[in-house]
Design an enzyme around this catalytic site. Structure first.
Site, PDB file in Angstrom:
ATOM      1  CE  LYS A   1      -7.824 -13.007   0.952  1.00 44.64           C
ATOM      2  NZ  LYS A   1      -7.356 -12.426  -0.386  1.00 44.64           N
TER       3      LYS A   1
ATOM      4  CD  GLN B   1      -8.844 -10.886  -3.208  1.00 41.03           C
ATOM      5  OE1 GLN B   1      -8.571 -10.727  -2.131  1.00 41.03           O
ATOM      6  NE2 GLN B   1      -8.787 -11.980  -4.078  1.00 41.03           N
TER       7      GLN B   1
ATOM      8  CG  ASP C   1      -1.651 -10.889  -0.467  1.00 40.57           C
ATOM      9  OD1 ASP C   1      -1.821 -11.917   0.169  1.00 40.57           O
ATOM     10  OD2 ASP C   1      -2.455 -10.203  -1.293  1.00 40.57           O
TER      11      ASP C   1
END
Ligand code: NAD
Length: 281
Positions: free
Chosen positions: A52, A96, A119
């Site tokens: 990422k 994460q 997200d």
């Protein structure tokens, strides 16, 4: 059978994002910024975060990673997120997952400013998605929708079976498909007869984490199969949830693993972060 090439589609998305970033810099002096919070030593999480960060660099984003030990307290994680909520250089915040057991994931996700929730896991954005309103949408299902769009796969009225019902994959996937006027069946570990559902479907979207779960006799001729699963098997290679070798000859379209949904997930993270940066006030 046609392969849906997520890798090259993701590259196209990244090229578009990069040129929009350049424009945003020149016209408004805005550099999109992404903060990643990474806790613990899980090798898979580290490798995802690395990918990422690299993708952010490639499109000209500003990005920072907060790497914390898995002994960190929940309050310290919350304090870091709040700092990022207040940081004007940061447009997107990504925590994460999975988080260590002593941390309440739902609580952590709720602390993220919904306007920076790239997200799409915050309940505010999930609620808006289900209501059919503009929102940040979870990157993996959003990537699958981009694939349908790019390959001109019409969803209206189609029977779609979603296998897997997690908050980050199956549920938002089902909401997006429903919003696109598909007839959606959601199946999961407690579904009595999985094959009865998958074998009737025009489109099967699978994200469970069980290698080879979807077999040839579970798919009808000409079906479209989207494999979200990423599983590392004994020989070290990556496979999906679909028995690709035997299922693919029956399909009209199918995604490979690797090179299918995975690259699209990262591309959608970039596109969501760009969207957040464009919304800066
Ligand atoms: P999860 O463990 O949170 O959820 C798994 C879901 O699958 C659950 O709803 C469970 O009920 C269902 N399930 C499990 N075994 C099943 C079975 N035998 N039959 C039917 N349903 C079953 O997992 P997740 O986070 O949603 O991830 C699922 C898979 O997708 C994993 O392989 C993960 O690596 C992959 N994934 C890929 C991407 C990507 O970018 N391609 C992104 C996220 C997750």
């Amino acid at each position: 059978m046609q392969l849906i090439d997520g890798k090259s589609l993701a590259k196209k998305v990244q090229t578009t994002v990069a040129s929009e970033v350049e424009q945003l810099k020149q016209e408004k002096n805005i550099v999109p910024g992404l903060a990643v919070i990474l806790i613990g030593d899980d090798p898979a999480s580290h490798s995802y975060v690395k990918m990422k960060a690299k993708a952010c660099e490639n499109v000209g984003f500003y990005s920072i990673t907060h790497n914390m030990p898995d002994t960190i307290s929940q309050d310290e994680i919350i304090a870091t997120i709040e700092m990022m909520n207040d940081n004007p250089r940061i447009d997107g915040i990504l925590v994460q997952l999975p988080l260590p057991k002593h941390v309440d994931t739902d609580k952590i996700l709720e602390v993220i400013d919904p306007q920076k929730d790239v997200d799409g896991f915050h309940a505010y954005n999930v609620g808006r998605l289900v209501s059919g309103l503009d929102s940040f949408v979870a990157c993996t299902p959003l990537g699958v929708m981009k694939m349908f769009e790019a390959y001109k796969i019409d969803l209206e009225g189609k029977d779609v079976c979603v296998v897997g019902a997690s908050n980050i994959v199956g549920k938002p996937m089902a909401a997006l498909l429903l919003n696109a006027n598909a007839t959606v069946t959601i199946t999961h570990i407690f579904t009595k007869d999985l094959k009865a559902h998958t074998s009737k479907a025009d489109i099967v979207v699978v994200g469970v984490g069980v290698p080879g779960l979807i077999k040839e006799d579970m798919i009808k001729d000409g079906a479209i199969v989207i494999d979200i699963g990423i599983n590392r098997i004994k020989d070290g290679s990556l496979v999906g949830d679909v028995d690709f070798e035997n299922v693919s000859p029956k399909c009209s379209y199918i995604t490979p693993v690797p090179g299918g949904v995975g690259p699209m997930t990262i591309a959608m993270l970039l596109s969501n972060t760009l969207k957040a940066a464009k919304g800066r006030v």
